[in-house]
Enzyme design. Sequence first.
Site, PDB file in Angstrom:
ATOM      1  N   LYS A 145       0.834  -1.209   0.000  1.00 52.70           N
ATOM      2  CA  LYS A 145       0.000   0.000   0.000  1.00 52.70           C
ATOM      3  C   LYS A 145       0.865   1.254   0.000  1.00 52.70           C
ATOM      4  O   LYS A 145       0.630   2.175  -0.787  1.00 52.70           O
ATOM      5  CB  LYS A 145      -0.893  -0.002   1.245  1.00 52.70           C
ATOM      6  CG  LYS A 145      -1.572   1.325   1.495  1.00 52.70           C
ATOM      7  CD  LYS A 145      -2.456   1.311   2.718  1.00 52.70           C
ATOM      8  CE  LYS A 145      -1.774   1.694   4.004  1.00 52.70           C
ATOM      9  NZ  LYS A 145      -1.438   3.120   4.154  1.00 52.70           N
ATOM     10  N   ASN A 146       1.865   1.296   0.879  1.00 53.55           N
ATOM     11  CA  ASN A 146       2.633   2.530   1.037  1.00 53.55           C
ATOM     12  C   ASN A 146       3.584   2.807  -0.124  1.00 53.55           C
ATOM     13  O   ASN A 146       4.180   3.884  -0.191  1.00 53.55           O
ATOM     14  CB  ASN A 146       3.411   2.518   2.357  1.00 53.55           C
ATOM     15  CG  ASN A 146       2.486   2.770   3.538  1.00 53.55           C
ATOM     16  OD1 ASN A 146       1.307   3.056   3.362  1.00 53.55           O
ATOM     17  ND2 ASN A 146       3.027   2.662   4.746  1.00 53.55           N
TER      18      ASN A 146
ATOM     19  N   CYS B 203      -4.594  13.291  13.170  1.00 53.43           N
ATOM     20  CA  CYS B 203      -5.062  11.946  12.873  1.00 53.43           C
ATOM     21  C   CYS B 203      -4.921  11.119  14.131  1.00 53.43           C
ATOM     22  O   CYS B 203      -4.304  11.544  15.103  1.00 53.43           O
ATOM     23  CB  CYS B 203      -4.306  11.332  11.704  1.00 53.43           C
ATOM     24  SG  CYS B 203      -2.765  10.599  12.154  1.00 53.43           S
TER      25      CYS B 203
ATOM     26  N   ARG C 171       1.229  14.531  13.372  1.00 50.25           N
ATOM     27  CA  ARG C 171       1.682  14.294  11.998  1.00 50.25           C
ATOM     28  C   ARG C 171       1.627  15.536  11.109  1.00 50.25           C
ATOM     29  O   ARG C 171       0.841  15.615  10.167  1.00 50.25           O
ATOM     30  CB  ARG C 171       0.866  13.158  11.362  1.00 50.25           C
ATOM     31  CG  ARG C 171       1.083  11.839  12.073  1.00 50.25           C
ATOM     32  CD  ARG C 171       0.312  10.721  11.461  1.00 50.25           C
ATOM     33  NE  ARG C 171       1.028  10.049  10.402  1.00 50.25           N
ATOM     34  CZ  ARG C 171       0.573   8.929   9.820  1.00 50.25           C
ATOM     35  NH1 ARG C 171      -0.578   8.417  10.176  1.00 50.25           N
ATOM     36  NH2 ARG C 171       1.273   8.349   8.881  1.00 50.25           N
ATOM     37  N   PRO C 172       2.474  16.520  11.376  1.00 51.44           N
ATOM     38  CA  PRO C 172       2.478  17.734  10.551  1.00 51.44           C
ATOM     39  C   PRO C 172       3.087  17.477   9.160  1.00 51.44           C
ATOM     40  O   PRO C 172       3.642  16.403   8.919  1.00 51.44           O
ATOM     41  CB  PRO C 172       3.373  18.682  11.353  1.00 51.44           C
ATOM     42  CG  PRO C 172       4.267  17.785  12.149  1.00 51.44           C
ATOM     43  CD  PRO C 172       3.498  16.528  12.410  1.00 51.44           C
TER      44      PRO C 172
ATOM     45  N   ASP D 257       5.058  20.074   7.814  1.00 46.13           N
ATOM     46  CA  ASP D 257       5.957  21.228   7.690  1.00 46.13           C
ATOM     47  C   ASP D 257       7.195  20.934   6.840  1.00 46.13           C
ATOM     48  O   ASP D 257       7.671  21.792   6.094  1.00 46.13           O
ATOM     49  CB  ASP D 257       6.370  21.727   9.095  1.00 46.13           C
ATOM     50  CG  ASP D 257       6.987  20.626   9.948  1.00 46.13           C
ATOM     51  OD1 ASP D 257       6.429  19.516   9.960  1.00 46.13           O
ATOM     52  OD2 ASP D 257       8.031  20.876  10.585  1.00 46.13           O
TER      53      ASP D 257
ATOM     54  N   ASP E 263       4.907   0.571  11.903  1.00 39.58           N
ATOM     55  CA  ASP E 263       3.690  -0.074  11.406  1.00 39.58           C
ATOM     56  C   ASP E 263       3.574  -1.545  11.822  1.00 39.58           C
ATOM     57  O   ASP E 263       2.564  -2.187  11.544  1.00 39.58           O
ATOM     58  CB  ASP E 263       3.618   0.033   9.873  1.00 39.58           C
ATOM     59  CG  ASP E 263       3.251   1.436   9.422  1.00 39.58           C
ATOM     60  OD1 ASP E 263       2.922   2.279  10.273  1.00 39.58           O
ATOM     61  OD2 ASP E 263       3.300   1.700   8.199  1.00 39.58           O
TER      62      ASP E 263
ATOM     63  N   ARG F 154      -8.456  -0.417   4.840  1.00 37.91           N
ATOM     64  CA  ARG F 154      -7.545   0.549   4.225  1.00 37.91           C
ATOM     65  C   ARG F 154      -6.233  -0.127   3.829  1.00 37.91           C
ATOM     66  O   ARG F 154      -5.538   0.374   2.937  1.00 37.91           O
ATOM     67  CB  ARG F 154      -7.247   1.688   5.203  1.00 37.91           C
ATOM     68  CG  ARG F 154      -8.432   2.582   5.480  1.00 37.91           C
ATOM     69  CD  ARG F 154      -8.019   3.745   6.341  1.00 37.91           C
ATOM     70  NE  ARG F 154      -6.746   4.266   5.868  1.00 37.91           N
ATOM     71  CZ  ARG F 154      -5.823   4.826   6.644  1.00 37.91           C
ATOM     72  NH1 ARG F 154      -6.033   4.951   7.922  1.00 37.91           N
ATOM     73  NH2 ARG F 154      -4.707   5.275   6.122  1.00 37.91           N
TER      74      ARG F 154
HETATM   75  C1  UD1 Z   1       4.587   6.918   6.476  1.00 42.89           C
HETATM   76  C2  UD1 Z   1       3.705   5.715   6.255  1.00 42.89           C
HETATM   77  C3  UD1 Z   1       3.165   5.212   7.581  1.00 42.89           C
HETATM   78  C4  UD1 Z   1       4.307   4.952   8.561  1.00 42.89           C
HETATM   79  C5  UD1 Z   1       5.218   6.167   8.656  1.00 42.89           C
HETATM   80  C6  UD1 Z   1       6.475   5.919   9.475  1.00 42.89           C
HETATM   81  C7  UD1 Z   1       2.812   6.087   4.038  1.00 42.89           C
HETATM   82  C8  UD1 Z   1       1.625   6.413   3.205  1.00 42.89           C
HETATM   83  N1  UD1 Z   1       2.629   6.086   5.357  1.00 42.89           N
HETATM   84  O1  UD1 Z   1       3.766   7.932   7.047  1.00 42.89           O
HETATM   85  O2  UD1 Z   1       2.449   4.001   7.338  1.00 42.89           O
HETATM   86  O3  UD1 Z   1       3.787   4.678   9.836  1.00 42.89           O
HETATM   87  O4  UD1 Z   1       5.650   6.581   7.347  1.00 42.89           O
HETATM   88  O5  UD1 Z   1       7.179   4.862   8.944  1.00 42.89           O
HETATM   89  O6  UD1 Z   1       3.863   5.784   3.543  1.00 42.89           O
HETATM   90  N2  UD1 Z   1       6.998  14.698  10.636  1.00 42.89           N
HETATM   91  C9  UD1 Z   1       7.169  16.039  10.887  1.00 42.89           C
HETATM   92  N3  UD1 Z   1       6.991  16.919   9.862  1.00 42.89           N
HETATM   93  C10 UD1 Z   1       6.684  16.522   8.602  1.00 42.89           C
HETATM   94  C11 UD1 Z   1       6.525  15.154   8.339  1.00 42.89           C
HETATM   95  C12 UD1 Z   1       6.690  14.262   9.388  1.00 42.89           C
HETATM   96  O7  UD1 Z   1       7.449  16.440  12.018  1.00 42.89           O
HETATM   97  O8  UD1 Z   1       6.553  17.375   7.714  1.00 42.89           O
HETATM   98  C13 UD1 Z   1       7.169  13.718  11.743  1.00 42.89           C
HETATM   99  C14 UD1 Z   1       5.881  12.943  12.040  1.00 42.89           C
HETATM  100  O9  UD1 Z   1       5.033  13.661  12.936  1.00 42.89           O
HETATM  101  C15 UD1 Z   1       6.418  11.676  12.662  1.00 42.89           C
HETATM  102  C16 UD1 Z   1       7.736  11.445  11.889  1.00 42.89           C
HETATM  103  O10 UD1 Z   1       8.056  12.699  11.305  1.00 42.89           O
HETATM  104  O11 UD1 Z   1       6.719  11.875  14.015  1.00 42.89           O
HETATM  105  C17 UD1 Z   1       7.656  10.405  10.808  1.00 42.89           C
HETATM  106  O12 UD1 Z   1       6.536  10.651   9.996  1.00 42.89           O
HETATM  107  P1  UD1 Z   1       6.516  10.305   8.440  1.00 42.89           P
HETATM  108  O13 UD1 Z   1       7.653   9.417   8.087  1.00 42.89           O
HETATM  109  O14 UD1 Z   1       6.366  11.562   7.671  1.00 42.89           O
HETATM  110  O15 UD1 Z   1       5.173   9.479   8.323  1.00 42.89           O
HETATM  111  P2  UD1 Z   1       4.264   9.439   7.053  1.00 42.89           P
HETATM  112  O16 UD1 Z   1       5.112   9.670   5.853  1.00 42.89           O
HETATM  113  O17 UD1 Z   1       3.052  10.290   7.271  1.00 42.89           O
END
Ligand code: UD1
Length: 421
Positions: free
Chosen positions: A22-23, A117, A122-123, A125, A306, A398
């Site tokens: 999926k991812n 969520c 999960r920002p 930024d 995950d 999902r």
């Molecule tokens: C992806 C996966 C999800 C998995 C996660 C971590 C997909 C569709 N989803 O989610 O299944 O659990 O990776 O392996 O691939 N963060 C920030 N700022 C940002 C982005 C992220 O602070 O702009 C932080 C998040 O809050 C979190 C960490 O970075 O604490 C990791 O998040 P991230 O790797 O971005 O998760 P996703 O990509 O949303």
Amino acid sequence: MDKFVIQGNGPLSGEIAAGGAKNAALPILCASLLSDAPLTLTNVPNLRDVGTTGQLLEQMGVRVEHPDAHTRVLDASGITTCVAPYELVRTMRASILVLGPLVAARGEAHVSLPGGCAIGARPVDLHLMGLKAMGAEITLEGGFVHAKAQKLKGARIVFDTVTVTGTENLMMAAVLADGDTMLENAAREPEVVDLARCLRAMGAKIVGDGTTTIHIQGVKKLHAAEHRVLPDRIETGTYLAAAATTRGKVRITHTDPGLLDAVLVKLQQAGAIIRTGLDFIELDMHGARPKAVNLHTMPHPGFPTDMQAQIMAMNCLAEGVGTIRETIFENRFMHANELLRLGADIRVEGNTAIITGKARLTAAPIMATDLRASASLVIAALAADGETIIDRIYHMDRGYEHIEQKLAALGAQIRRVDKLL
Ligand code: UD1
């Protein structure tokens, strides 16, 4: 609302095939926006999030054909709008993955902010910081991110936190930018590598994916391509954890053991005998109760967040005490309260859960709270005494294709009902 009714009935045993990841599928579907030529994808899992992404792209004017259940042909040449509306984004955070491709290929994007969520703030930024560094003008208004750029420019972007979709979004943005982009402290997840593979098949110039530094040389245009989505390591790991928890013996085919190193180590520590081949994994507990394991979640190649909930379920029935520390998301222990309802012994202190294994769990009505949490509840229910009813299993749909059929093929007694008689 659909529910699962699960009768705990002993070890899982048998063989099933893993589906596509999926991812990996979600960003790759969004990559179709980068080109006017068709993108053909095979091994696409038939899941709700994939359907939502298809809908999101279709409402932008992308043609999405389904020659068969696991193939998609996408054609973005007739795109009519660069808007990702709230109704779709709020059901799936990964919708943010259209941002990079839209700005890169169409010069603008208007994407609803995903908002909070269930598993934390999960920002996004870092996605925005990267696009800004590449010259995009970003404004936030009315709950939307508005991004504009006549032409993105290559840049050196350093992530202060490892972000999977952030890395993917900026990698997609960079393939059509003017000049070179370096992504530093990039995510090394196999799904990032699969996206890079697909982009290369489309004509992108990318090296270093799978390491912490990804180098992208912008090209003018991408071309038609075909790509097979890699196997789902989390789906594979979930079935292995289910087998370990029920003292079973299973063989998962159409997978790739190389994607699951950290998970296989934990299952071995739990007492599983693991045998792997090029595209299969066999797990055999020899009828023994698992031993509790300690772990902390980490970006790849560390232990994946995950898979945390599924191993917690295993620990609930294991011999000994296991400690699980969640370092990626701040609110990812919601399954713990539901597992308690089955009689588990779990103490949560901040980002750490201490689980004392019990010889048995007993059935109770419980509720799924997010995708992987629901997987852990199914695992616990399969090993509990009696009939467990799990509500809100739409979370499960999902990310797990045909879960009832696959578990039934392993001997589980599981049925989906929409109301209880
Ligand atoms: C992806 C996966 C999800 C998995 C996660 C971590 C997909 C569709 N989803 O989610 O299944 O659990 O990776 O392996 O691939 N963060 C920030 N700022 C940002 C982005 C992220 O602070 O702009 C932080 C998040 O809050 C979190 C960490 O970075 O604490 C990791 O998040 P991230 O790797 O971005 O998760 P996703 O990509 O949303």
